[in-house]
Scaffold this motif. Structure first.
Motif, PDB file in Angstrom:
ATOM      1  N   VAL A  43      39.098  57.487   7.572  1.00 54.42           N
ATOM      2  CA  VAL A  43      40.510  57.635   7.204  1.00 54.42           C
ATOM      3  C   VAL A  43      40.868  59.087   6.885  1.00 54.42           C
ATOM      4  CG1 VAL A  43      40.747  55.269   6.362  1.00 54.42           C
ATOM      5  CG2 VAL A  43      40.139  57.081   4.745  1.00 54.42           C
ATOM      6  N   GLY A  44      39.904  59.972   7.052  1.00 52.35           N
ATOM      7  CA  GLY A  44      40.175  61.375   6.778  1.00 52.35           C
ATOM      8  C   GLY A  44      40.293  61.675   5.295  1.00 52.35           C
ATOM      9  N   ALA A  45      39.602  60.880   4.486  1.00 56.56           N
ATOM     10  CA  ALA A  45      39.602  61.131   3.050  1.00 56.56           C
ATOM     11  C   ALA A  45      38.774  62.369   2.748  1.00 56.56           C
ATOM     12  CB  ALA A  45      39.038  59.921   2.299  1.00 56.56           C
ATOM     13  N   GLY A  46      38.948  62.880   1.532  1.00 56.83           N
ATOM     14  CA  GLY A  46      38.146  64.024   1.125  1.00 56.83           C
ATOM     15  C   GLY A  46      36.748  63.614   0.718  1.00 56.83           C
ATOM     16  N   GLY A  47      36.609  62.366   0.288  1.00 51.61           N
ATOM     17  CA  GLY A  47      35.299  61.924  -0.131  1.00 51.61           C
ATOM     18  C   GLY A  47      35.376  60.743  -1.077  1.00 51.61           C
ATOM     19  N   LEU A  48      34.252  60.499  -1.726  1.00 54.26           N
ATOM     20  CA  LEU A  48      34.081  59.328  -2.575  1.00 54.26           C
ATOM     21  C   LEU A  48      33.674  59.776  -3.974  1.00 54.26           C
ATOM     22  CD1 LEU A  48      33.736  56.183  -2.866  1.00 54.26           C
ATOM     23  CD2 LEU A  48      31.381  56.512  -2.075  1.00 54.26           C
ATOM     24  N   ILE A  49      34.372  59.246  -4.972  1.00 57.21           N
ATOM     25  CA  ILE A  49      34.022  59.517  -6.361  1.00 57.21           C
ATOM     26  C   ILE A  49      33.421  58.248  -6.963  1.00 57.21           C
ATOM     27  CG2 ILE A  49      34.917  60.166  -8.633  1.00 57.21           C
ATOM     28  CD1 ILE A  49      37.179  61.674  -7.095  1.00 57.21           C
ATOM     29  N   LEU A  50      32.219  58.374  -7.503  1.00 54.19           N
ATOM     30  CA  LEU A  50      31.509  57.218  -8.056  1.00 54.19           C
ATOM     31  C   LEU A  50      31.637  57.222  -9.570  1.00 54.19           C
ATOM     32  CD1 LEU A  50      28.272  57.526  -5.883  1.00 54.19           C
ATOM     33  CD2 LEU A  50      30.263  56.042  -5.488  1.00 54.19           C
ATOM     34  N   LEU A  51      32.193  56.157 -10.113  1.00 57.85           N
ATOM     35  CA  LEU A  51      32.381  56.082 -11.562  1.00 57.85           C
ATOM     36  C   LEU A  51      31.365  55.158 -12.201  1.00 57.85           C
ATOM     37  CD1 LEU A  51      36.271  55.744 -11.838  1.00 57.85           C
ATOM     38  CD2 LEU A  51      34.865  57.816 -11.869  1.00 57.85           C
ATOM     39  N   ASP A  52      30.909  55.564 -13.389  1.00 55.14           N
ATOM     40  CA  ASP A  52      30.030  54.723 -14.202  1.00 55.14           C
ATOM     41  C   ASP A  52      28.732  54.428 -13.455  1.00 55.14           C
ATOM     42  OD1 ASP A  52      32.192  54.949 -15.927  1.00 55.14           O
ATOM     43  OD2 ASP A  52      32.995  52.995 -15.454  1.00 55.14           O
ATOM     44  N   ASP A  53      28.165  53.247 -13.671  1.00 54.62           N
ATOM     45  CA  ASP A  53      26.812  53.002 -13.162  1.00 54.62           C
ATOM     46  C   ASP A  53      26.810  52.473 -11.736  1.00 54.62           C
ATOM     47  OD1 ASP A  53      25.499  53.785 -15.544  1.00 54.62           O
ATOM     48  OD2 ASP A  53      26.226  51.936 -16.463  1.00 54.62           O
ATOM     49  N   CYS A  54      27.019  53.358 -10.815  1.00 56.60           N
ATOM     50  CA  CYS A  54      26.928  52.984  -9.401  1.00 56.60           C
ATOM     51  C   CYS A  54      25.482  53.075  -8.938  1.00 56.60           C
ATOM     52  CB  CYS A  54      27.784  53.908  -8.539  1.00 56.60           C
ATOM     53  SG  CYS A  54      29.559  53.632  -8.695  1.00 56.60           S
ATOM     54  N   VAL A  55      25.204  52.400  -7.841  1.00 55.88           N
ATOM     55  CA  VAL A  55      23.904  52.511  -7.189  1.00 55.88           C
ATOM     56  C   VAL A  55      23.746  53.951  -6.685  1.00 55.88           C
ATOM     57  CG1 VAL A  55      24.749  51.845  -4.907  1.00 55.88           C
ATOM     58  CG2 VAL A  55      22.395  51.321  -5.543  1.00 55.88           C
ATOM     59  N   ASP A  56      22.511  54.382  -6.526  1.00 57.15           N
ATOM     60  CA  ASP A  56      22.208  55.745  -6.095  1.00 57.15           C
ATOM     61  C   ASP A  56      22.723  56.000  -4.666  1.00 57.15           C
ATOM     62  OD1 ASP A  56      21.118  58.183  -5.523  1.00 57.15           O
ATOM     63  OD2 ASP A  56      19.033  57.516  -5.576  1.00 57.15           O
ATOM     64  N   PRO A  57      23.627  56.964  -4.503  1.00 58.19           N
ATOM     65  CA  PRO A  57      24.151  57.224  -3.151  1.00 58.19           C
ATOM     66  C   PRO A  57      23.093  57.810  -2.210  1.00 58.19           C
ATOM     67  CG  PRO A  57      24.932  58.886  -4.696  1.00 58.19           C
ATOM     68  CD  PRO A  57      24.231  57.839  -5.509  1.00 58.19           C
ATOM     69  N   PHE A  58      21.987  58.301  -2.783  1.00 56.59           N
ATOM     70  CA  PHE A  58      20.932  58.879  -1.946  1.00 56.59           C
ATOM     71  C   PHE A  58      19.829  57.875  -1.620  1.00 56.59           C
ATOM     72  CE2 PHE A  58      22.740  62.536  -4.357  1.00 56.59           C
ATOM     73  CZ  PHE A  58      23.261  63.230  -3.272  1.00 56.59           C
TER      74      PHE A  58
END
Lengths: 267, 267
Positions: free
Chosen positions: A143-158
């Motif tokens: 969608v051409g977003a700038g990116g993703l902001i993860l709040l609180d206890d999210c799973v590890d993006p890596f």
């Protein structure tokens, strides 16, 4: 160009790379593994080179791989050739991709986000499923977003699963991790509309007054968003739920909403 | 009401239920396992009762569970109470839900689909990821679709992961499995518009001339749809792809499209 050949499973580098499949080791080392020429090429395009490049013996030659190897060598990276069965053990896959790379994790502080860089941002709160997280990154890319902001206890993006599901977007999308009580003051320091799907005092998601920069937020897979997070939103929208379940997969809800925002902002 | 108490892991019923986690056994027995009171309640609402109802000892009483037990007993089903650690082994989860059920798989022939029953249907071709398949069923529920038609070699919709990701929609949505060369003649025998996202001779997905009954088709996760499938569509649409990856998760693409169709048909 220097290239090492490793033939033994007990080699320390092999053991190190393999250990990154374990979350505890990954966190300690701040390194993660990504597999496949496509992913590594996306990484390079996003300005990320692997510190260690692993290539299976007997792989097919590919110009992009040759360029990648050169680029990794040029910055003093470790280029390793190894038998495919050892690569399989390293990546934990029976049919591994012919190439994999170890990357240093990068800074994911909120100050990495330049909200003026894009009209649309995705925000995930306490997202627990790595497939969903990777899918959100992939949707952000689409969608051409700038990116993703993860709040609180999210799973590890890596994590391996998140990186794989992102289809390369982990390397090209902005990524930040923050607690809600850091995020909200940051958001309010400048322009930014916070939007979430909600049943509280909400308007239909189609035709809602979305405005850039628009932050589309989705909540935890089972619990949704906390009430005070919803109440802090500038815009709460409802999506049709015609069935029994009265819910959507979190990544799906985020995508449907993001495409609606995109159409409005471009409209 | 009769209820058996099982305390040993070597009990044949316990072994039988546990074996259903294995795809080979599941296929042979044509039985599958679903976990959790929510899922089993959705099943009952959809007219499906488990043949075997498993309840953990020490569970909290719940009126819906009491009704479920009564209903299963009334049709001669097997009601079993067992220690939570045995239930954990049966379901393969460290923290199992307090209740699980074994269901008979049902007929998923195309003749189970009454296209007049809904304005919208989802179609997945060679979908390989059980999470995606379950998510498609859940989306179908949310958009008020009639159900999901699985073409060619899709992952088993009765797998544990697919059932779980469907959040109960496996029990309430229509479900059919067919080869393309059965599906297309079936589709053409009556009214029905076949729609897919495509780059070939396609129109923008917003404002396209969707018409009920509309069949929204998505392709395999890596390969997309075969060219002849796309060409057989009545309507090919494009969705904005602004990023590098030029693709969306299959279940996400299906959902964005399905919500657009819904808005058009209801508009």
């Amino acid at each position: 160009m220097s290239r090492r050949v490793i033939t033994g499973f007990s080699n320390p580098t092999v053991k190190f790379v393999r250990s990154l499949r374990d979350k505890k080791h990954r966190k300690r080392e701040q390194r993660f593994l990504a597999e496949g020429l496509r992913l590594l090429t996306d990484a390079r395009a996003g300005g990320r080179l692997p510190e260690i490049l692993l290539m299976a013996q007997g792989r097919e030659a590919h110009p992009l791989l040759a360029e990648l190897e050169q680029a990794v060598s040029a910055v003093g990276g470790d280029v390793i050739e190894l038998p495919v069965d050892i690569l399989a053990k390293v990546t934990g896959k029976d049919n591994p991709q012919a190439v994999a790379g170890v990357f240093a994790e990068w800074d994911t502080g909120l100050d990495q986000i330049d909200r003026a860089a894009a009209p649309l941002w995705l925000v995930a709160q306490a997202m627990r499923d790595p497939g969903n997280l990777g899918t959100m990154l992939r949707t952000a890319d689409a969608v051409g977003a700038g990116g993703l902001i993860l709040l609180d206890d999210c799973v590890d993006p890596f994590s391996v699963e998140a990186v794989r599901a992102s289809m390369g977007a982990i390397f090209t999308q902005g990524l930040a991790q923050a607690r809600w009580d850091e995020f909200l003051p940051w958001l309010r320091r400048a322009e930014g509309q916070l939007v979430a799907a909600s049943l509280r005092d909400a308007v239909p998601y189609r035709g809602a007054a979305y405005a850039a920069p628009c932050f589309v937020m989705v909540g935890n897979e089972s619990r949704g968003l906390p009430e005070d997070y919803e109440l802090a939103c500038d815009l709460r929208v409802t999506m049709p739920m015609k069935g029994r379940a009265d819910s959507l997969n979190a990544a799906v809800a985020g995508a449907v909403l993001a495409y609606e925002v995109l159409a409005t902002l471009e409209g």
